[in-house]
Design a protein around this motif. Structure first.
Motif, PDB file in Angstrom:
ATOM      1  N   UNK A 160       0.807  -1.216   0.000  1.00 17.17           N
ATOM      2  CA  UNK A 160       0.000   0.000   0.000  1.00 17.17           C
ATOM      3  C   UNK A 160       0.836   1.260   0.000  1.00 17.17           C
ATOM      4  N   UNK A 161       0.175   2.378   0.274  1.00 17.25           N
ATOM      5  CA  UNK A 161       0.867   3.657   0.297  1.00 17.25           C
ATOM      6  C   UNK A 161       1.803   3.738   1.497  1.00 17.25           C
ATOM      7  N   UNK A 162       2.967   4.347   1.336  1.00 18.65           N
ATOM      8  CA  UNK A 162       3.910   4.441   2.461  1.00 18.65           C
ATOM      9  C   UNK A 162       3.325   5.231   3.627  1.00 18.65           C
ATOM     10  N   UNK A 163       3.562   4.731   4.825  1.00 19.71           N
ATOM     11  CA  UNK A 163       3.158   5.467   6.011  1.00 19.71           C
ATOM     12  C   UNK A 163       4.118   6.620   6.259  1.00 19.71           C
ATOM     13  N   UNK A 164       3.720   7.507   7.142  1.00 17.48           N
ATOM     14  CA  UNK A 164       4.594   8.631   7.498  1.00 17.48           C
ATOM     15  C   UNK A 164       5.909   8.132   8.084  1.00 17.48           C
ATOM     16  N   UNK A 210       8.268  -9.999   8.049  1.00 14.17           N
ATOM     17  CA  UNK A 210       8.427  -8.551   8.112  1.00 14.17           C
ATOM     18  C   UNK A 210       8.333  -7.958   6.708  1.00 14.17           C
ATOM     19  N   UNK A 211       7.722  -6.782   6.620  1.00 15.33           N
ATOM     20  CA  UNK A 211       7.779  -5.987   5.392  1.00 15.33           C
ATOM     21  C   UNK A 211       7.552  -4.526   5.763  1.00 15.33           C
ATOM     22  N   UNK A 212       7.958  -3.637   4.876  1.00 14.83           N
ATOM     23  CA  UNK A 212       7.792  -2.209   5.130  1.00 14.83           C
ATOM     24  C   UNK A 212       6.307  -1.853   5.117  1.00 14.83           C
ATOM     25  N   UNK A 213       5.973  -0.810   5.846  1.00 16.10           N
ATOM     26  CA  UNK A 213       4.590  -0.334   5.878  1.00 16.10           C
ATOM     27  C   UNK A 213       4.373   0.633   4.706  1.00 16.10           C
ATOM     28  N   UNK A 214       4.353   0.054   3.528  1.00 15.32           N
ATOM     29  CA  UNK A 214       4.139   0.836   2.323  1.00 15.32           C
ATOM     30  C   UNK A 214       5.095   0.429   1.219  1.00 15.32           C
ATOM     31  N   UNK A 215       4.703   0.704  -0.013  1.00  9.51           N
ATOM     32  CA  UNK A 215       5.546   0.399  -1.168  1.00  9.51           C
ATOM     33  C   UNK A 215       6.807   1.250  -1.157  1.00  9.51           C
ATOM     34  N   UNK A 216       7.866   0.685  -1.704  1.00  3.54           N
ATOM     35  CA  UNK A 216       9.139   1.383  -1.809  1.00  3.54           C
ATOM     36  C   UNK A 216       9.543   1.437  -3.278  1.00  3.54           C
ATOM     37  N   UNK A 217       9.555   2.629  -3.836  1.00  2.15           N
ATOM     38  CA  UNK A 217      10.027   2.819  -5.211  1.00  2.15           C
ATOM     39  C   UNK A 217      11.508   3.171  -5.149  1.00  2.15           C
ATOM     40  N   UNK A 242      16.247  -8.520  -3.359  1.00  3.50           N
ATOM     41  CA  UNK A 242      15.280  -8.506  -2.267  1.00  3.50           C
ATOM     42  C   UNK A 242      14.427  -7.258  -2.380  1.00  3.50           C
ATOM     43  N   UNK A 243      13.198  -7.361  -1.931  1.00  5.80           N
ATOM     44  CA  UNK A 243      12.318  -6.195  -1.836  1.00  5.80           C
ATOM     45  C   UNK A 243      11.852  -6.069  -0.390  1.00  5.80           C
ATOM     46  N   UNK A 244      12.126  -4.930   0.206  1.00 10.03           N
ATOM     47  CA  UNK A 244      11.739  -4.705   1.600  1.00 10.03           C
ATOM     48  C   UNK A 244      10.241  -4.503   1.749  1.00 10.03           C
ATOM     49  N   UNK A 245       9.529  -4.212   0.647  1.00  8.29           N
ATOM     50  CA  UNK A 245       8.084  -3.995   0.727  1.00  8.29           C
ATOM     51  C   UNK A 245       7.285  -5.253   0.400  1.00  8.29           C
ATOM     52  N   UNK A 246       7.943  -6.398   0.336  1.00  6.37           N
ATOM     53  CA  UNK A 246       7.271  -7.688   0.219  1.00  6.37           C
ATOM     54  C   UNK A 246       7.588  -8.511   1.463  1.00  6.37           C
TER      55      UNK A 246
END
Length: 302
Positions: free
Chosen positions: A12-16, A197-204, A254-258
């Motif tokens: 989803x959209x990146x959190x603050x 674990x994954x990031x709270x939001x997509x990472x471009x 690797x992708x941190x947002x997956x």
């Protein structure tokens, strides 16, 4: 982990909180082999080790990208020592030494400096993509992340300074297979654990950024198997934990947002130190990284 399980919603959209971390990794270039970065608040009152580790990886990577090499080279291993606690109200200067640019590999030494003294000293090795022998250990069978409790939901239930801090500033969703060790709960003295674990939001971003984000994220969980083995939690009275050194090997992209599965163990604790090991798998079961970290782990008498 079946192929069907890979069809899950993206981050989803990146959190603050995630945007703040991404901004932290956009370092200001202040010289040919030097750049500067800031710090985010941390509950410990000192610079978070994963932050300065990730920033140092980005700083080293910038000097590889501008070296005029014929092909892209990505970090495949890092070995670093945390030398001093970093101060949150001081900028960090990253000084990079170009040790070698060979036919396939590059090496960089990076010092993170505050007030003229190193707080981190690290060597990173980079390699261009090449064919070669291929094998990897399989991940264990564990429940997927969808049925496990999110760290965000856990923090929202507790009125505790640490819970309030991580509910606001946590940039990664962490889901423990055996149950979290943030707060006291029923547990057994095991020296191993698994978590997603994954990031709270997509990472471009490029692979350098995603590999740096993996380094940022892993530092917060590497010593948890030590605590679990001794039936401690992060809120145990008198507990004092600090990273001493860190080694990391990236095996594949690797992708941190997956969703990433961390399979962890702690083979030893002695002399106020504990060793944490981890293998990191992606959702399809590929081994993407291996990690080792020794840290100070002390429990002071109340």
């Amino acid at each position: 982990m079946s192929p069907a399980e890979a069809d899950v919603p993206d981050a989803g959209e990146p959190t603050e909180a995630l945007e703040a971390v991404l901004g932290l990794l956009r370092l200001e270039r202040t010289g040919h082999d030097q750049c500067t970065g800031g710090s985010l608040d941390h509950l410990s009152g000192r610079v978070y080790g994963g932050q300065v580790l990730a920033q140092a990886i980005v700083a080293a990577g910038q000097t590889v990208a501008d070296a005029g090499l014929p092909a892209e080279r990505l970090p495949h291993s890092v070995h670093g020592y945390f030398l001093r606690p970093g101060k949150l109200d001081r900028p960090i200067t990253f000084e990079v030494e170009r040790l070698r640019d060979g036919g396939s590999f590059s090496a960089r030494r990076t010092h993170a400096i505050q007030d003229g003294l190193p707080i981190l000293s690290m060597i990173t090795s980079f390699q261009e993509r090449q064919p070669g022998l291929e094998h990897a250990e399989e991940p264990p069978e564990v429940p997927g992340p969808e049925g496990l409790e999110s760290s965000a939901d856990l923090f929202a239930r507790y009125d505790h300074p640490a819970a309030r801090f991580f509910a606001r500033h946590g940039a990664f969703d962490i889901r423990h297979v055996e149950g979290s060790i943030y707060v006291p709960r029923g547990r057994s003295p095991l020296s191993r654990q698994a978590l997603w674990m994954r990031s709270r939001g997509r990472v471009d971003g490029d692979q350098l950024l995603h590999r740096a984000l993996l380094a940022y994220a892993c530092d917060q969980v590497m010593l948890e198997p030590v605590l679990r083995r001794h039936e401690l939690v992060w809120t145990s009275p008198g507990l004092s934990v600090a990273s001493l050194d860190h080694a990391m090997w990236w095996h594949r992209d690797v992708r941190a947002d997956e969703w990433l599965l961390y399979v962890q163990d702690a083979p030893s604790a002695q002399g106020g130190r504990g060793l944490g090991l981890a293998k990191v798998y992606n959702r399809s079961g590929a081994l993407v990284a291996s990690l080792a970290q020794e840290g100070m782990v002390r429990v002071h008498a109340a």
